[in-house]
Design an enzyme around this catalytic site. Structure first.
Site, short mmCIF file in Angstrom:
data_model
loop_
_atom_site.label_atom_id
_atom_site.label_comp_id
_atom_site.label_asym_id
_atom_site.label_seq_id
_atom_site.Cartn_x
_atom_site.Cartn_y
_atom_site.Cartn_z
NE ARG A 107 76.75 16.29 21.27
CZ ARG A 107 75.80 17.07 20.75
NH1 ARG A 107 76.13 18.15 20.07
NH2 ARG A 107 74.52 16.79 20.92
CB THR B 215 64.88 16.37 18.73
OG1 THR B 215 65.24 16.64 17.35
CG2 THR B 215 66.11 16.57 19.58
CG ASP C 166 70.64 20.27 25.65
OD1 ASP C 166 69.61 20.89 25.31
OD2 ASP C 166 71.46 19.82 24.82
CD GLU D 129 70.20 20.20 13.61
OE1 GLU D 129 71.03 20.09 14.52
OE2 GLU D 129 69.25 21.01 13.68
CG ASN E 261 66.61 25.31 16.57
OD1 ASN E 261 65.73 25.93 17.18
ND2 ASN E 261 66.63 23.99 16.47
CG ASN F 174 75.18 19.86 23.06
OD1 ASN F 174 74.12 19.40 23.46
ND2 ASN F 174 75.25 20.78 22.11
CE LYS G 244 74.88 15.27 66.07
NZ LYS G 244 74.89 13.85 66.41
CG ASN H 135 81.70 31.33 79.58
OD1 ASN H 135 81.85 32.31 78.86
ND2 ASN H 135 82.68 30.47 79.83
CE1 TYR I 81 77.51 6.00 68.04
CE2 TYR I 81 79.82 6.23 67.46
CZ TYR I 81 78.61 5.58 67.32
OH TYR I 81 78.50 4.51 66.46
C1 UD1 Z 1 69.57 20.41 18.90
C2 UD1 Z 1 68.91 20.89 17.61
C3 UD1 Z 1 69.71 22.06 17.05
C4 UD1 Z 1 69.75 23.17 18.07
C5 UD1 Z 1 70.28 22.67 19.41
C6 UD1 Z 1 70.06 23.74 20.47
C7 UD1 Z 1 67.84 18.94 16.57
C8 UD1 Z 1 67.93 17.92 15.49
N1 UD1 Z 1 68.88 19.79 16.65
O1 UD1 Z 1 70.85 19.92 18.64
O2 UD1 Z 1 69.09 22.55 15.87
O3 UD1 Z 1 70.55 24.25 17.58
O4 UD1 Z 1 69.59 21.50 19.84
O5 UD1 Z 1 70.64 23.39 21.68
O6 UD1 Z 1 66.85 18.98 17.26
N2 UD1 Z 1 66.81 14.02 23.12
C9 UD1 Z 1 65.81 13.11 23.38
N3 UD1 Z 1 65.69 12.02 22.59
C10 UD1 Z 1 66.49 11.80 21.52
C11 UD1 Z 1 67.50 12.76 21.25
C12 UD1 Z 1 67.64 13.87 22.06
O7 UD1 Z 1 65.06 13.27 24.34
O8 UD1 Z 1 66.31 10.79 20.85
C13 UD1 Z 1 66.94 15.20 23.99
C14 UD1 Z 1 68.31 15.32 24.66
O9 UD1 Z 1 68.31 14.69 25.92
C15 UD1 Z 1 68.49 16.83 24.77
C16 UD1 Z 1 67.65 17.40 23.65
O10 UD1 Z 1 66.80 16.36 23.21
O11 UD1 Z 1 68.00 17.33 26.00
C17 UD1 Z 1 68.48 17.92 22.47
O12 UD1 Z 1 69.32 16.89 21.99
P1 UD1 Z 1 70.83 17.16 21.62
O13 UD1 Z 1 71.44 15.87 21.21
O14 UD1 Z 1 71.50 17.94 22.68
O15 UD1 Z 1 70.66 18.09 20.30
P2 UD1 Z 1 71.73 19.10 19.72
O16 UD1 Z 1 72.74 18.35 18.94
O17 UD1 Z 1 72.20 20.00 20.78
MG MG Z 2 72.00 19.94 22.84
#
Ligand code: UD1
Ligand code: MG
Length: 509
Positions: A16, A100, A127, A179, A194, A250, A373, A399, A409
């Site tokens: 996104r 996640t 994030d 979600e 959340n 995001n 510099k 002065n 240079y």
């Molecule tokens: C997620 C939550 C949502 C919450 C929101 C808060 C889930 C399923 N959803 O949604 O409930 O309200 O955050 O901001 O958890 N990441 C990984 N590996 C992956 C996928 C994601 O490390 O395979 C990391 C991303 O880099 C990011 C974080 O997890 O830092 C969250 O992922 P993101 O895709 O932003 O989740 P949201 O859709 O925001």
């Molecule tokens: Mg997020």
């Protein structure tokens, strides 16, 4: 609570964000979002979770921060290179990125040693850059106090679009997280969301991660664990914080929102610490900046990086200062400073630039349209107009006339210029480095100095020749001819006379 370990998720694809860079390295307040999260987690965990003392060890080898990286992992590591916390983080790769829940499952590899397992695991998303350490601490305390298996942080949103909604039963107990893309129209109206910040009992977390079910979109959701815990009858608790603190970034619109919120927060903290910020709406202060009491920051000013500013200074309007150290009672008027240093009482501007290694000693003054510099400008030096000073050391009380330039240079190498104390450089003097101007010497207006000028001597012309001792109220033999020098100069008397005429114009204030 025992030992606490933190997992920070930073492996996502950032779809996104529409960026070629991983989302978590985009900056807010001059720092990568992931760095903010890491710092907040580190501050919250501190060194006092009792792990080492309980185990009777003096050293605790259990990883404390595990960062899950995947998409563009090298860029993520590079973005953290300047963070003081990078050394204490263990990086684990998640490939491919299956959501996640899958990301947290990968973190287990960091704690394979059975004796080094944390008792409580704090999970954060990379994030969510605005979360504060005290909020994380409160979450950990609540988790401990309630003895819950799982405690998570929620926020109340006026516009909950994009977040997972918190489902509660008729008695207000948590029933699960749904979600956005799976929510019914009724569920979409729920304002409690959340935040993506959770505390888990480690012993419950690991086996249950293995049992998460894959969603049709190819992802394992960490949020499903709330559902699972509720169904098992495990105690689940929540803590709530303002969405200004728990917002997830995001896309670029949310990035700008986060930037504004953090900027306002920092400026407010700065004002509460005793600094006057004349117009908070046009003042940009990054998280690592320190400013002393009774300093006034005027509109249009940007203070960046590790900048430290003393007390009773006046900064701005329209100044940009990065990674610089400024003493007390300094003035920075419409100027740019980058890796520069100003001792107390030094002044710069308007419209001047202090580049890397520029150092203004006490009371030094660089006025308008000056550039410095890798040079030290000595105590009480006056350099009021249009000069470039590079790779130079200027002694105190000198002065620098309008338009003085060090030619540092030669097209291949940089060379040093040494200018003594109480020197008087006439307007438009060009100093071809390497060259030394002795203490108390003077140059005439337009002098092109290619050879060293001895202390107390006046050099004029192009190329500049030493003609006599400097006329000075303090010198008993002022104005006397120096026979040795004159021998050389008399070979071209006409040129010397012309140059002396120029010297008449070599004075400046
Ligand atoms: C997620 C939550 C949502 C919450 C929101 C808060 C889930 C399923 N959803 O949604 O409930 O309200 O955050 O901001 O958890 N990441 C990984 N590996 C992956 C996928 C994601 O490390 O395979 C990391 C991303 O880099 C990011 C974080 O997890 O830092 C969250 O992922 P993101 O895709 O932003 O989740 P949201 O859709 O925001
Ligand atoms: Mg997020």
């Amino acid at each position: 609570m025992g030992r606490v370990g933190a997992i920070i998720l930073a492996a996502g694809k950032s779809t996104r964000m529409k960026s070629r860079f991983p989302k978590v390295i985009h900056q807010v307040g001059g720092r990568a979002m992931l760095d903010h999260v890491l710092r907040a987690a580190s501050e919250a965990l501190g060194t006092e979770d009792g792990a080492a003392s309980e185990a009777g060890d003096t050293e605790d080898h259990s990883p404390r921060f595990v960062v899950i990286v995947g998409h563009e992992r090298e860029k993520v590591r590079a973005a953290l290179a300047t963070s003081p916390l990078v050394e204490s983080a263990t990086f684990i790769e998640q490939e491919p990125q299956l959501g996640t829940g899958d990301a947290v499952r990968h973190a287990r590899a960091a704690w394979m040693d059975a004796d080094a397992q944390p008792d409580t695991i704090l999970v954060l998303y990379g994030d969510t850059p605005l979360v504060r350490a005290e909020t994380l601490r409160a979450l950990l305390v609540k988790h401990q106090r309630t003895g819950a298996t799982l405690t998570f942080l929620t926020g109340i949103a006026t516009d909950p679009t994009g977040y997972g909604r918190v489902l509660r039963d008729a008695r207000g107990r948590v029933a699960g997280i749904v979600e956005q893309k799976h929510a019914t129209p009724e569920e979409l109206r729920i304002a409690e969301v959340n935040s993506g910040i959770y505390c888990f009992q480690r012993a419950w977390l690991w086996p249950h991660l293995e049992r998460l079910e894959l969603h049709p979109n190819g992802e394992y959701y960490l949020t499903d664990l709330v559902d699972v815990a509720v169904r098992e009858g495990q105690p689940v608790s929540t803590a709530t914080a303002s969405l200004e603190e728990t917002m997830g970034v995001n896309d670029r619109v949310q990035l700008a929102d986060a930037e504004r919120i953090l900027r306002e927060r920092i400026v407010r903290d700065v004002m509460h610490s005793g600094v006057t910020v004349q117009d908070p709406a046009t003042t940009y202060i990054e998280a690592g900046v320190r400013i002393g009491q009774d300093t006034v920051v005027r509109p249009g000013t940007h203070l960046r990086g590790a900048t430290v500013i003393g007390e009773r200074c006046e900064i701005g309007p329209n100044s940009v200062i990065a990674d610089s150290v400024i003493g007390d009672e300094c003035l920075v008027l419409s100027s740019w400073l980058d890796h520069a240093e100003m001792e107390s009482g030094a002044r710069v501007g308007p419209m001047s630039r202090l580049r890397a290694g520029a150092r203004l000693k006490r009371g030094a003054y660089v006025g308008n349209f000056g550039e410095v510099k890798n040079s030290t400008i000595g105590e009480n030096v006056d350099m009021h107009h249009f000069s470039y000073i590079g790779d130079t050391n200027i002694g105190s009380g000198t002065n620098v006339g309008a338009g003085v330039i060090t030619m540092n240079y030669d097209g291949k190498q940089k060379h040093h210029t040494e200018i003594g104390e109480h020197v008087f450089l006439g307007c438009d003097t060009l100093l071809r480095a390497p060259v030394t101007i002795g203490d108390g010497a003077s140059t005439g207006g337009g002098a092109v100095v290619t050879r060293d000028v001895p202390p107390g001597k006046l050099a004029v012309g192009m190329p500049a020749r030493t003609v006599r001792k400097v006329k000075s109220a303090h010198s008993p033999d002022s104005g006397k001819r120096d026979e040795n020098e004159l021998d050389e100069n008399e070979r071209d008397e006409n040129e010397t006379k012309t140059a002396q005429k120029h010297a008449e114009f070599g004075q400046t204030d």
